[in-house]
Design a protein around this motif. Structure first.
Motif, PDB file in Angstrom:
ATOM      1  N   ASP A  44      29.392 -21.369 -42.398  1.00 31.39           N
ATOM      2  CA  ASP A  44      30.327 -22.415 -41.984  1.00 31.39           C
ATOM      3  C   ASP A  44      31.696 -22.348 -42.664  1.00 31.39           C
ATOM      4  O   ASP A  44      32.691 -22.752 -42.077  1.00 31.39           O
ATOM      5  CB  ASP A  44      29.704 -23.795 -42.260  1.00 31.39           C
TER       6      ASP A  44
ATOM      7  N   ARG B 196      34.571 -21.499 -40.436  1.00 30.69           N
ATOM      8  CA  ARG B 196      34.084 -20.362 -39.653  1.00 30.69           C
ATOM      9  C   ARG B 196      33.485 -20.800 -38.321  1.00 30.69           C
ATOM     10  O   ARG B 196      33.043 -19.957 -37.536  1.00 30.69           O
ATOM     11  CB  ARG B 196      33.063 -19.567 -40.476  1.00 30.69           C
ATOM     12  N   THR B 197      33.478 -22.112 -38.069  1.00 27.39           N
ATOM     13  CA  THR B 197      33.050 -22.653 -36.777  1.00 27.39           C
ATOM     14  C   THR B 197      33.976 -23.810 -36.407  1.00 27.39           C
ATOM     15  O   THR B 197      34.651 -24.375 -37.276  1.00 27.39           O
ATOM     16  CB  THR B 197      31.603 -23.187 -36.823  1.00 27.39           C
ATOM     17  N   LYS B 198      33.988 -24.191 -35.133  1.00 26.27           N
ATOM     18  CA  LYS B 198      34.814 -25.320 -34.697  1.00 26.27           C
ATOM     19  C   LYS B 198      34.345 -26.624 -35.331  1.00 26.27           C
ATOM     20  O   LYS B 198      35.157 -27.483 -35.692  1.00 26.27           O
ATOM     21  CB  LYS B 198      34.787 -25.421 -33.169  1.00 26.27           C
TER      22      LYS B 198
END
Length: 252
Positions: free
Chosen positions: A10, A71-73
């Motif tokens: 994440d 690293r993610t929305k």
């Protein structure tokens, strides 16, 4: 090679070197995003091989320090909320500035706006009338140490003699707690208060520029040394801390 402090599915927490931009529109200049993506692909040590990175906050190009990428929305949305003035993200900086302070601790409260022509922060004492677009900017500081130039190691001093009196000028090592995150906030507010950061050609005074040159300070003497936030998925408190790498910091 970028120093990695933590990485999982994440977030990615790393140390930005002084002189490197977080993002750059120039194809000829390396930036953090580009270097990190290349490092992820080439290195066998990353748990998450995805090169998707979301920029959450920035440091000025001449400034070193800790920075976190999502690293993610989902992680990006959570961290972006924490960056806000009343959010859970806490940032602490260390700086070396020109001059001596009357008090060991203090607060700077001003109103700042970015001048698009000069790309500098402009400081005002209010945001009324013509200054209605200026944003309130707050920081607290603590003076950790103060030295005169004559106390600095001769290895870090260039061309000093005492005929001009510069050897008696003072510099201070300060810890800064940001309450708001404005454009060039620390640099502009300390300069406005009469204590420009060493190495800062954009917000310098004549004397601070001379002292910086003689102390061989080539980058802005500012480091984002401590970062604390909630993990966007586990809600665990994440704390990271580094020591500044610049030679002038080692004098303290």
């Amino acid at each position: 090679m970028i120093e990695i402090l933590h990485e999982d599915n994440d977030i990615l927490v790393c140390v930005k070197p002084a002189g490197m931009a977080v993002q750059s529109s120039s194809v000829t200049s390396e930036d953090m995003e580009t270097v990190l993506r290349s490092q992820i692909l080439r290195s066998g040590t990353f748990k998450n091989k995805s090169t998707l990175l979301h920029v959450i906050h920035r440091l000025d190009q001449p400034v070193e320090g800790i920075i976190v990428f999502a690293r993610t929305k989902k992680a990006a949305a959570s961290l972006s909320k924490q960056v806000q003035a009343d959010g859970d993200m806490s940032k602490v900086y260390k700086a070396v500035v020109y001059g001596e302070f009357e008090d060991e601790e203090g607060n700077l409260t001003d109103y700042l706006a970015k001048d698009p022509a000069t790309k500098k922060a402009v400081v005002s004492q209010d945001n009324v009338g013509d200054n209605k677009d200026y944003k309130k900017s707050i920081l607290d500081y603590k003076v950790l140490s103060t030295k005169s130039i004559s106390e600095i190691s001769t290895n870090n001093v260039a061309d000093f003699d005492d005929k001009d009196g510069y050897s008696q000028e003072k510099i201070s090592f300060v810890e800064v707690h940001l309450k708001t995150g404005r454009y060039h906030q620390i640099r502009a507010q300390f300069s406005n208060a009469g204590h420009p950061l060493l190495g800062d050609r954009r917000y310098m005074s004549e004397v601070s520029d001379e002292v910086s040159a003689r102390l061989r300070v080539r980058n802005v003497a500012l480091c984002a040394c401590r970062l604390e936030f909630k993990h966007p998925v586990t809600n665990r408190i994440m704390k990271f801390e580094i020591e500044p790498k610049g030679d002038i910091f080692k004098e303290f």
